[in-house]
Design an enzyme around this catalytic site. Structure first.
Site, mmCIF file in Angstrom:
data_model
loop_
_atom_site.group_PDB
_atom_site.id
_atom_site.type_symbol
_atom_site.label_atom_id
_atom_site.label_comp_id
_atom_site.label_asym_id
_atom_site.label_seq_id
_atom_site.Cartn_x
_atom_site.Cartn_y
_atom_site.Cartn_z
ATOM 1 N N SER A 117 0.858 -1.187 0.000
ATOM 2 C CA SER A 117 0.000 0.000 0.000
ATOM 3 C C SER A 117 0.894 1.236 0.000
ATOM 4 O O SER A 117 1.992 1.226 0.575
ATOM 5 C CB SER A 117 -0.879 0.025 1.255
ATOM 6 O OG SER A 117 -1.482 1.287 1.367
ATOM 7 N N VAL A 118 0.415 2.297 -0.601
ATOM 8 C CA VAL A 118 1.169 3.561 -0.567
ATOM 9 C C VAL A 118 1.387 4.054 0.865
ATOM 10 O O VAL A 118 2.283 4.855 1.105
ATOM 11 C CB VAL A 118 0.482 4.660 -1.413
ATOM 12 C CG1 VAL A 118 0.704 4.421 -2.888
ATOM 13 C CG2 VAL A 118 -1.011 4.766 -1.100
ATOM 14 N N ASN A 148 -0.210 8.242 -7.844
ATOM 15 C CA ASN A 148 -1.440 8.101 -8.616
ATOM 16 C C ASN A 148 -2.484 7.213 -7.941
ATOM 17 O O ASN A 148 -3.671 7.301 -8.269
ATOM 18 C CB ASN A 148 -1.049 7.525 -9.995
ATOM 19 C CG ASN A 148 -2.230 7.005 -10.769
ATOM 20 O OD1 ASN A 148 -2.980 7.774 -11.368
ATOM 21 N ND2 ASN A 148 -2.437 5.685 -10.764
ATOM 22 N N SER A 205 -7.547 16.609 -8.345
ATOM 23 C CA SER A 205 -8.827 16.355 -9.019
ATOM 24 C C SER A 205 -9.619 17.655 -9.110
ATOM 25 O O SER A 205 -9.505 18.526 -8.236
ATOM 26 C CB SER A 205 -9.629 15.339 -8.203
ATOM 27 O OG SER A 205 -10.977 15.323 -8.641
ATOM 28 N N TYR A 262 -12.601 13.354 -0.441
ATOM 29 C CA TYR A 262 -11.752 13.307 -1.647
ATOM 30 C C TYR A 262 -11.309 14.719 -2.058
ATOM 31 O O TYR A 262 -10.141 14.958 -2.364
ATOM 32 C CB TYR A 262 -12.582 12.632 -2.733
ATOM 33 C CG TYR A 262 -11.902 12.366 -4.041
ATOM 34 C CD1 TYR A 262 -10.947 11.358 -4.170
ATOM 35 C CD2 TYR A 262 -12.257 13.085 -5.181
ATOM 36 C CE1 TYR A 262 -10.356 11.090 -5.403
ATOM 37 C CE2 TYR A 262 -11.681 12.814 -6.407
ATOM 38 C CZ TYR A 262 -10.729 11.821 -6.508
ATOM 39 O OH TYR A 262 -10.145 11.559 -7.729
ATOM 40 N N LYS A 274 -7.411 15.947 -2.195
ATOM 41 C CA LYS A 274 -6.904 16.260 -3.539
ATOM 42 C C LYS A 274 -6.367 17.691 -3.573
ATOM 43 O O LYS A 274 -5.359 17.974 -4.210
ATOM 44 C CB LYS A 274 -7.993 16.055 -4.586
ATOM 45 C CG LYS A 274 -8.289 14.589 -4.884
ATOM 46 C CD LYS A 274 -7.021 13.828 -5.240
ATOM 47 C CE LYS A 274 -7.259 12.548 -5.996
ATOM 48 N NZ LYS A 274 -6.001 11.791 -6.218
ATOM 49 N N ALA A 330 -10.773 11.014 -16.731
ATOM 50 C CA ALA A 330 -10.629 9.853 -17.613
ATOM 51 C C ALA A 330 -11.597 8.761 -17.192
ATOM 52 O O ALA A 330 -11.962 8.658 -16.026
ATOM 53 C CB ALA A 330 -9.195 9.322 -17.539
ATOM 54 N N SER A 376 -12.424 5.260 -16.009
ATOM 55 C CA SER A 376 -11.713 4.221 -15.257
ATOM 56 C C SER A 376 -12.720 3.585 -14.312
ATOM 57 O O SER A 376 -13.868 4.019 -14.230
ATOM 58 C CB SER A 376 -10.568 4.827 -14.451
ATOM 59 O OG SER A 376 -11.088 5.545 -13.346
ATOM 60 N N ARG A 377 -12.271 2.605 -13.565
ATOM 61 C CA ARG A 377 -13.213 1.980 -12.617
ATOM 62 C C ARG A 377 -13.660 2.965 -11.545
ATOM 63 O O ARG A 377 -14.719 2.823 -10.968
ATOM 64 C CB ARG A 377 -12.624 0.712 -12.015
ATOM 65 C CG ARG A 377 -11.407 0.976 -11.168
ATOM 66 C CD ARG A 377 -10.848 -0.290 -10.547
ATOM 67 N NE ARG A 377 -10.083 0.075 -9.364
ATOM 68 C CZ ARG A 377 -9.739 -0.748 -8.407
ATOM 69 N NH1 ARG A 377 -10.087 -2.011 -8.466
ATOM 70 N NH2 ARG A 377 -9.043 -0.337 -7.372
HETATM 71 N N1 LIG Z 1 -10.314 8.978 -13.627
HETATM 72 C C1 LIG Z 1 -10.577 10.251 -13.371
HETATM 73 O O1 LIG Z 1 -11.390 10.921 -14.051
HETATM 74 C C2 LIG Z 1 -9.875 10.945 -12.261
HETATM 75 C C3 LIG Z 1 -10.235 12.262 -11.963
HETATM 76 C C4 LIG Z 1 -9.539 12.947 -10.977
HETATM 77 C C5 LIG Z 1 -8.530 12.293 -10.301
HETATM 78 N N2 LIG Z 1 -8.237 10.989 -10.575
HETATM 79 C C6 LIG Z 1 -7.183 10.345 -9.805
HETATM 80 O O2 LIG Z 1 -6.337 9.626 -10.662
HETATM 81 C C7 LIG Z 1 -5.761 8.540 -9.955
HETATM 82 C C8 LIG Z 1 -5.938 7.255 -10.742
HETATM 83 O O3 LIG Z 1 -7.304 6.925 -10.775
HETATM 84 P P1 LIG Z 1 -7.998 6.019 -11.893
HETATM 85 O O4 LIG Z 1 -9.150 6.797 -12.384
HETATM 86 O O5 LIG Z 1 -6.992 5.522 -12.856
HETATM 87 O O6 LIG Z 1 -8.601 4.835 -10.984
HETATM 88 P P2 LIG Z 1 -8.271 3.283 -10.881
HETATM 89 O O7 LIG Z 1 -9.150 2.740 -9.810
HETATM 90 O O8 LIG Z 1 -8.374 2.632 -12.227
HETATM 91 O O9 LIG Z 1 -6.758 3.236 -10.422
HETATM 92 C C9 LIG Z 1 -6.339 3.461 -9.097
HETATM 93 C C10 LIG Z 1 -5.404 2.345 -8.699
HETATM 94 O O10 LIG Z 1 -4.887 2.617 -7.380
HETATM 95 C C11 LIG Z 1 -4.756 1.396 -6.704
HETATM 96 N N3 LIG Z 1 -4.733 1.615 -5.258
HETATM 97 C C12 LIG Z 1 -5.768 1.953 -4.460
HETATM 98 N N4 LIG Z 1 -5.353 2.058 -3.188
HETATM 99 C C13 LIG Z 1 -4.035 1.789 -3.182
HETATM 100 C C14 LIG Z 1 -3.047 1.761 -2.168
HETATM 101 N N5 LIG Z 1 -3.359 1.992 -0.881
HETATM 102 N N6 LIG Z 1 -1.770 1.468 -2.516
HETATM 103 C C15 LIG Z 1 -1.443 1.199 -3.808
HETATM 104 N N7 LIG Z 1 -2.353 1.194 -4.808
HETATM 105 C C16 LIG Z 1 -3.627 1.493 -4.500
HETATM 106 C C17 LIG Z 1 -5.978 0.597 -7.145
HETATM 107 O O11 LIG Z 1 -5.794 -0.804 -6.919
HETATM 108 C C18 LIG Z 1 -6.091 0.979 -8.617
HETATM 109 O O12 LIG Z 1 -5.436 0.041 -9.456
HETATM 110 C C19 LIG Z 1 -6.426 8.544 -8.581
HETATM 111 O O13 LIG Z 1 -5.597 9.224 -7.675
HETATM 112 C C20 LIG Z 1 -7.690 9.327 -8.814
HETATM 113 O O14 LIG Z 1 -8.183 9.920 -7.636
HETATM 114 C C21 LIG Z 1 -8.886 10.298 -11.541
#
Ligand SMILES: NC(=O)c1ccc[n+]([C@@H]2O[C@H](COP(=O)([O-])OP(=O)(O)OC[C@H]3O[C@@H](n4cnc5c(N)ncnc54)[C@H](O)[C@@H]3O)[C@@H](O)[C@H]2O)c1
Length: 302
Positions: A75-76, A99, A151, A164, A168, A196, A198-199
């Site tokens: 974990s981070v 990330n 974000s 969140y 952020k 983007a 994503s899940r």
């Molecule tokens: N997708 C968007 O539109 C969007 C918008 C704003 C911000 N973000 C940010 O971008 C980043 C990536 O998000 P995403 O959309 O690709 O989502 P995602 O869920 O596809 O990817 C996030 C990844 O982080 C991993 N993760 C979660 N907790 C963790 C931990 N404690 N240690 C290590 N890994 C961990 C998860 O297993 C997952 O694979 C995040 O920080 C998210 O908040 C995304």
């Protein structure tokens, strides 16, 4: 451009690289010659569970294309273990992309302490821990590139995302100070607010938007910010769907009250229009520029 921004001999650590944006970054850095530490806890969207599968799949894909990568399942929150893995296997860390992320959305009224804590721990504490572990090595080698992930929810607010949004926006502050402290040491830090599919966002965006806003559209900016030739530091970028822009602070010219004569809440109310008037504005870029008009009002020049 494809041939210019190479990462041969560079070690790139990406947290949350098992899916979404992080996965896209990992594949692209590896394609450009980096040794990539693919960190992912492999849990669910709300921070439950763990698995090695997500990180392993990305590492396998990189290796199948002839690239170099190492899986990390910590974990981070255990940032030092992630950086130690990079040091043990590759001997250095040049680039860090913070990330990893989860969501625990709920209106503020219904938000539990657990919702607050878990989101804080993954996004803010996690980014702090990994950066804190990488920082002395970057200082020592006089080189580092850090990208943090904020974000639009933090920049503008978003119903149901108080936890969140708070963390952020805190990452914007962290990045600003890392950029200041890293400036003389060859370390540059920037922060992105991506959008983007994503899940994480499939619960928020309609399906059509999730499939149109590809994570791959975010990756070129992140690669740029992490390249040796990039001069940018302390920047905040909003991007998605192939659109990207830099964001900066703007403030009105403000009102100078007479501190000797004194001023009251009523005086403030009377000047409200002027306090909030953006027909003229400035864009302070550092703490000194920020303080200049304040100090001027009491006769101190900076
Ligand atoms: N997708 C968007 O539109 C969007 C918008 C704003 C911000 N973000 C940010 O971008 C980043 C990536 O998000 P995403 O959309 O690709 O989502 P995602 O869920 O596809 O990817 C996030 C990844 O982080 C991993 N993760 C979660 N907790 C963790 C931990 N404690 N240690 C290590 N890994 C961990 C998860 O297993 C997952 O694979 C995040 O920080 C998210 O908040 C995304």
């Amino acid at each position: 451009m494809d041939t210019q921004q190479r990462f041969d001999d560079k070690v790139v650590v990406i947290t949350g690289a098992g899916s979404g944006l992080g996965r896209s970054y990992a594949l692209e850095f590896a394609r450009r010659g980096a040794k990539v530490v693919v960190n992912d806890l492999g849990g669910d969207v709300t921070g439950g569970g763990k698995s090695s599968a997500a990180a392993d799949a990305v590492v396998q894909k990189i290796k199948a294309s002839g690239g170099e990568a190492l899986a990390s399942y910590d974990s981070v929150e255990d940032g030092d273990a992630i950086i130690q893995a990079a040091l043990d296997h590759y001997g250095r860390v040049d680039v860090l992309v913070n990330n990893a992320g989860i969501l625990r959305d709920s209106s503020f009224k219904n938000m539990s302490d657990k919702d607050w804590d878990l989101v804080y721990r993954v996004h803010l504490l996690g980014s702090y821990k990994v950066t804190k572990a990488a920082w002395p090595h970057m200082l020592e080698q006089g080189y580092g590139r850090i990208v943090n992930t904020a974000s639009g929810a933090g920049l503008y607010g978003s119903f149901g995302q108080a936890n969140y949004s708070a963390v952020k926006m805190a990452l914007v502050g962290l990045t600003n100070t890392l950029a200041v402290e890293g400036a003389a040491k060859g370390i540059q830090a920037n922060v992105i607010a991506p959008a983007a599919g994503s899940r994480l966002t499939e619960t928020v965006f309609p399906t059509e938007v999730v499939s149109a806003l590809k994570p791959e559209f975010i990756t070129p900016l992140v690669v740029n910010l992490c390249s040796e030739s990039c001069k940018e530091s302390g920047g905040l970028f909003e991007l998605g769907a192939g659109w990207m822009a830099k964001v900066r602070w703007q403030r009105s010219m403000g009102v100078n009250f007479d501190v000797k004569a004194g001023f009251s809440a009523e005086d403030v109310a009377e000047s409200w229009g002027e306090i909030c008037n953006f027909s003229e504005f400035d864009n302070p870029t550092n703490i000194s520029e920020s303080l200049t008009p304040l100090l001027k009002n009491v006769g101190i020049s900076f």
